[in-house]
Motif scaffolding. Sequence first.
Motif, PDB file in Angstrom:
ATOM      1  N   LYS A   1       0.839  -1.198   0.000  1.00 48.74           N
ATOM      2  CA  LYS A   1       0.000   0.000   0.000  1.00 48.74           C
ATOM      3  C   LYS A   1       0.877   1.252   0.000  1.00 48.74           C
ATOM      4  N   PRO A   2       0.485   2.258  -0.760  1.00 51.62           N
ATOM      5  CA  PRO A   2       1.264   3.502  -0.714  1.00 51.62           C
ATOM      6  C   PRO A   2       1.089   4.180   0.641  1.00 51.62           C
ATOM      7  N   GLN A   3       2.172   4.700   1.150  1.00 52.32           N
ATOM      8  CA  GLN A   3       2.138   5.362   2.444  1.00 52.32           C
ATOM      9  C   GLN A   3       1.683   6.802   2.257  1.00 52.32           C
ATOM     10  N   VAL A   4       0.785   7.228   3.111  1.00 51.94           N
ATOM     11  CA  VAL A   4       0.274   8.588   3.065  1.00 51.94           C
ATOM     12  C   VAL A   4       1.247   9.476   3.832  1.00 51.94           C
ATOM     13  N   ALA A   5       1.627  10.577   3.210  1.00 52.33           N
ATOM     14  CA  ALA A   5       2.545  11.499   3.882  1.00 52.33           C
ATOM     15  C   ALA A   5       1.800  12.202   5.011  1.00 52.33           C
ATOM     16  N   HIS A   6       2.387  12.197   6.183  1.00 49.19           N
ATOM     17  CA  HIS A   6       1.761  12.832   7.342  1.00 49.19           C
ATOM     18  C   HIS A   6       2.419  14.185   7.579  1.00 49.19           C
ATOM     19  N   ARG A   7       1.583  15.175   7.896  1.00 47.63           N
ATOM     20  CA  ARG A   7       2.113  16.482   8.240  1.00 47.63           C
ATOM     21  C   ARG A   7       2.575  16.471   9.684  1.00 47.63           C
ATOM     22  N   ALA A   8       3.517  17.317   9.975  1.00 47.88           N
ATOM     23  CA  ALA A   8       3.988  17.444  11.349  1.00 47.88           C
ATOM     24  C   ALA A   8       2.868  18.048  12.198  1.00 47.88           C
ATOM     25  N   ARG A   9       2.633  17.453  13.332  1.00 52.56           N
ATOM     26  CA  ARG A   9       1.569  17.963  14.208  1.00 52.56           C
ATOM     27  C   ARG A   9       2.127  19.026  15.135  1.00 52.56           C
ATOM     28  N   ARG A  10       1.328  20.042  15.332  1.00 55.39           N
ATOM     29  CA  ARG A  10       1.714  21.089  16.260  1.00 55.39           C
ATOM     30  C   ARG A  10       0.888  20.903  17.513  1.00 55.39           C
TER      31      ARG A  10
END
Length: 59
Positions: free
Chosen positions: A45-54
């Motif tokens: 499965k392609p990995q979904v890019a995660h944004r950095a959490r603030r």
Amino acid sequence: MSLTMAILMLVGMWLSVAAAMLWGVLRIVRRHSHPHHLAPKALAKPQVAHRARRHAGAH
């Protein structure tokens, strides 16, 4: 009954109980294990890019 016979029976009963418990645990593990033939599909499965959490309070 001699002391030696009592000790041998106690050890034999302990071994039989331990073997029964091991058999039960292995049976449960085998029933709940995931099939290995599905693992390559899950990894493909392609990995979904995660944004950095603030976080609150982080500067």
